[in-house]
Design a protein around this motif. Sequence first.
Motif, PDB file in Angstrom:
ATOM      1  N   ALA A  68       0.830  -1.206   0.000  1.00  0.00           N
ATOM      2  CA  ALA A  68       0.000   0.000   0.000  1.00  0.00           C
ATOM      3  C   ALA A  68       0.865   1.257   0.000  1.00  0.00           C
ATOM      4  N   ALA A  69       1.960   1.246   0.758  1.00  0.00           N
ATOM      5  CA  ALA A  69       2.870   2.398   0.784  1.00  0.00           C
ATOM      6  C   ALA A  69       3.478   2.623  -0.602  1.00  0.00           C
ATOM      7  N   LEU A  70       3.897   1.545  -1.257  1.00  0.00           N
ATOM      8  CA  LEU A  70       4.428   1.677  -2.615  1.00  0.00           C
ATOM      9  C   LEU A  70       3.353   2.206  -3.565  1.00  0.00           C
ATOM     10  N   GLY A  71       2.146   1.705  -3.431  1.00  0.00           N
ATOM     11  CA  GLY A  71       1.038   2.196  -4.256  1.00  0.00           C
ATOM     12  C   GLY A  71       0.777   3.675  -4.036  1.00  0.00           C
ATOM     13  N   ARG A  72       0.842   4.116  -2.786  1.00  0.00           N
ATOM     14  CA  ARG A  72       0.630   5.534  -2.473  1.00  0.00           C
ATOM     15  C   ARG A  72       1.756   6.370  -3.072  1.00  0.00           C
ATOM     16  N   LEU A  73       2.992   5.915  -2.968  1.00  0.00           N
ATOM     17  CA  LEU A  73       4.117   6.651  -3.545  1.00  0.00           C
ATOM     18  C   LEU A  73       3.963   6.784  -5.059  1.00  0.00           C
ATOM     19  N   LYS A  74       3.487   5.738  -5.705  1.00  0.00           N
ATOM     20  CA  LYS A  74       3.248   5.794  -7.149  1.00  0.00           C
ATOM     21  C   LYS A  74       2.106   6.747  -7.472  1.00  0.00           C
ATOM     22  N   SER A  75       0.980   6.581  -6.786  1.00  0.00           N
ATOM     23  CA  SER A  75      -0.187   7.408  -7.122  1.00  0.00           C
ATOM     24  C   SER A  75       0.020   8.880  -6.783  1.00  0.00           C
ATOM     25  N   ASP A  76       0.845   9.164  -5.775  1.00  0.00           N
ATOM     26  CA  ASP A  76       1.139  10.554  -5.421  1.00  0.00           C
ATOM     27  C   ASP A  76       2.219  11.165  -6.312  1.00  0.00           C
ATOM     28  N   GLY A  77       2.803  10.364  -7.193  1.00  0.00           N
ATOM     29  CA  GLY A  77       3.805  10.892  -8.109  1.00  0.00           C
ATOM     30  C   GLY A  77       5.206  10.945  -7.546  1.00  0.00           C
ATOM     31  N   ARG A  78       5.440  10.337  -6.408  1.00  0.00           N
ATOM     32  CA  ARG A  78       6.785  10.318  -5.820  1.00  0.00           C
ATOM     33  C   ARG A  78       7.679   9.295  -6.507  1.00  0.00           C
ATOM     34  N   VAL A  79       7.056   8.212  -7.014  1.00  0.00           N
ATOM     35  CA  VAL A  79       7.796   7.131  -7.660  1.00  0.00           C
ATOM     36  C   VAL A  79       7.297   6.979  -9.085  1.00  0.00           C
ATOM     37  N   ASP A  80       8.230   6.887 -10.005  1.00  0.00           N
ATOM     38  CA  ASP A  80       7.920   6.679 -11.421  1.00  0.00           C
ATOM     39  C   ASP A  80       8.100   5.199 -11.733  1.00  0.00           C
ATOM     40  N   GLN A  81       7.155   4.639 -12.492  1.00  0.00           N
ATOM     41  CA  GLN A  81       7.248   3.236 -12.877  1.00  0.00           C
ATOM     42  C   GLN A  81       7.245   3.146 -14.397  1.00  0.00           C
ATOM     43  N   THR A  82       8.273   2.513 -14.924  1.00  0.00           N
ATOM     44  CA  THR A  82       8.391   2.299 -16.361  1.00  0.00           C
ATOM     45  C   THR A  82       8.873   0.878 -16.591  1.00  0.00           C
ATOM     46  N   GLY A  83       8.043   0.079 -17.247  1.00  0.00           N
ATOM     47  CA  GLY A  83       8.440  -1.283 -17.587  1.00  0.00           C
ATOM     48  C   GLY A  83       8.896  -2.125 -16.410  1.00  0.00           C
ATOM     49  N   GLY A  84       8.207  -2.051 -15.285  1.00  0.00           N
ATOM     50  CA  GLY A  84       8.583  -2.851 -14.127  1.00  0.00           C
ATOM     51  C   GLY A  84       9.728  -2.291 -13.317  1.00  0.00           C
ATOM     52  N   ARG A  85      10.267  -1.150 -13.759  1.00  0.00           N
ATOM     53  CA  ARG A  85      11.358  -0.497 -13.031  1.00  0.00           C
ATOM     54  C   ARG A  85      10.814   0.718 -12.291  1.00  0.00           C
ATOM     55  N   LEU A  86      11.301   0.918 -11.093  1.00  0.00           N
ATOM     56  CA  LEU A  86      10.863   2.017 -10.237  1.00  0.00           C
ATOM     57  C   LEU A  86      12.022   2.961  -9.977  1.00  0.00           C
ATOM     58  N   ARG A  87      11.687   4.242  -9.875  1.00  0.00           N
ATOM     59  CA  ARG A  87      12.700   5.219  -9.465  1.00  0.00           C
ATOM     60  C   ARG A  87      12.006   6.370  -8.761  1.00  0.00           C
ATOM     61  N   LEU A  88      12.719   6.951  -7.798  1.00  0.00           N
ATOM     62  CA  LEU A  88      12.200   8.140  -7.125  1.00  0.00           C
ATOM     63  C   LEU A  88      12.277   9.314  -8.086  1.00  0.00           C
ATOM     64  N   ARG A  89      11.244  10.115  -8.123  1.00  0.00           N
ATOM     65  CA  ARG A  89      11.276  11.322  -8.948  1.00  0.00           C
ATOM     66  C   ARG A  89      12.094  12.390  -8.237  1.00  0.00           C
ATOM     67  N   THR A  90      12.729  13.239  -9.026  1.00  0.00           N
ATOM     68  CA  THR A  90      13.447  14.378  -8.453  1.00  0.00           C
ATOM     69  C   THR A  90      12.434  15.376  -7.913  1.00  0.00           C
ATOM     70  N   ALA A  91      12.906  16.316  -7.123  1.00  0.00           N
ATOM     71  CA  ALA A  91      12.012  17.344  -6.580  1.00  0.00           C
ATOM     72  C   ALA A  91      11.340  18.124  -7.707  1.00  0.00           C
ATOM     73  N   ALA A  92      12.083  18.456  -8.755  1.00  0.00           N
ATOM     74  CA  ALA A  92      11.506  19.206  -9.883  1.00  0.00           C
ATOM     75  C   ALA A  92      10.440  18.385 -10.597  1.00  0.00           C
TER      76      ALA A  92
END
Length: 196
Positions: A68-92
């Motif tokens: 659920a925490a990972l889902g929240r990070l994704k839905s809030d735009g904190r984490v970007d998901q592309t092709g099964g890969r995750l990365r934290l978004r920069t502040a900008a």
Amino acid sequence: MPRFDYSCPDCRTRNSLHDADCRFEGVPWPAVEDAYLDTVGPLSTGVVRESALVADWPDDEHERLRRAALGRLKSDGRVDQTGGRLRLRTAAEFREEVAEPDVEPIRTVYREGSVPGCHDNAVFAMIAWYEMVGLSWPETKERVVAWLRRSGAWDCGGFEEPSPEALVDAKRHVYQSGYGWKEKASAAKRVIEGRR
């Protein structure tokens, strides 16, 4: 710069006082924080496959909370998901992502703008939303003032303050107190939809 505060991935509270219908009611607060740390920690080192992230989580009763925490990070735009890969978004990147609220009822308030009869609730909700997603006070003020002008809410009148900037400054206590946005956004949305 956007900051991050731990919040329940279901009801978004920042303490042990969850909403009545929250699926994590009763979960100890340290477990909520640990769920985020188990997720954000590995992501802070770079791009990570989601399957590898999940495989590295501790084997305990909090897997549902971590998901659920990972889902929240994704839905809030904190984490970007592309092709099964995750990365934290920069502040900008994150600031750009939260430019437009995308969940109801705040989406309607943002897109339609405020109307007489709901100005207080609408401005309150917008300030609380930007505080909740982690924008600083100057960023929040800038966005809410821009929203008041762009949406036409300021031009429709009904405000006591002489300018949008003065109005938002008068509501700074909303930002400082960390009030929730949902109830006020729901009340504003009802009025906005009633005027259509």
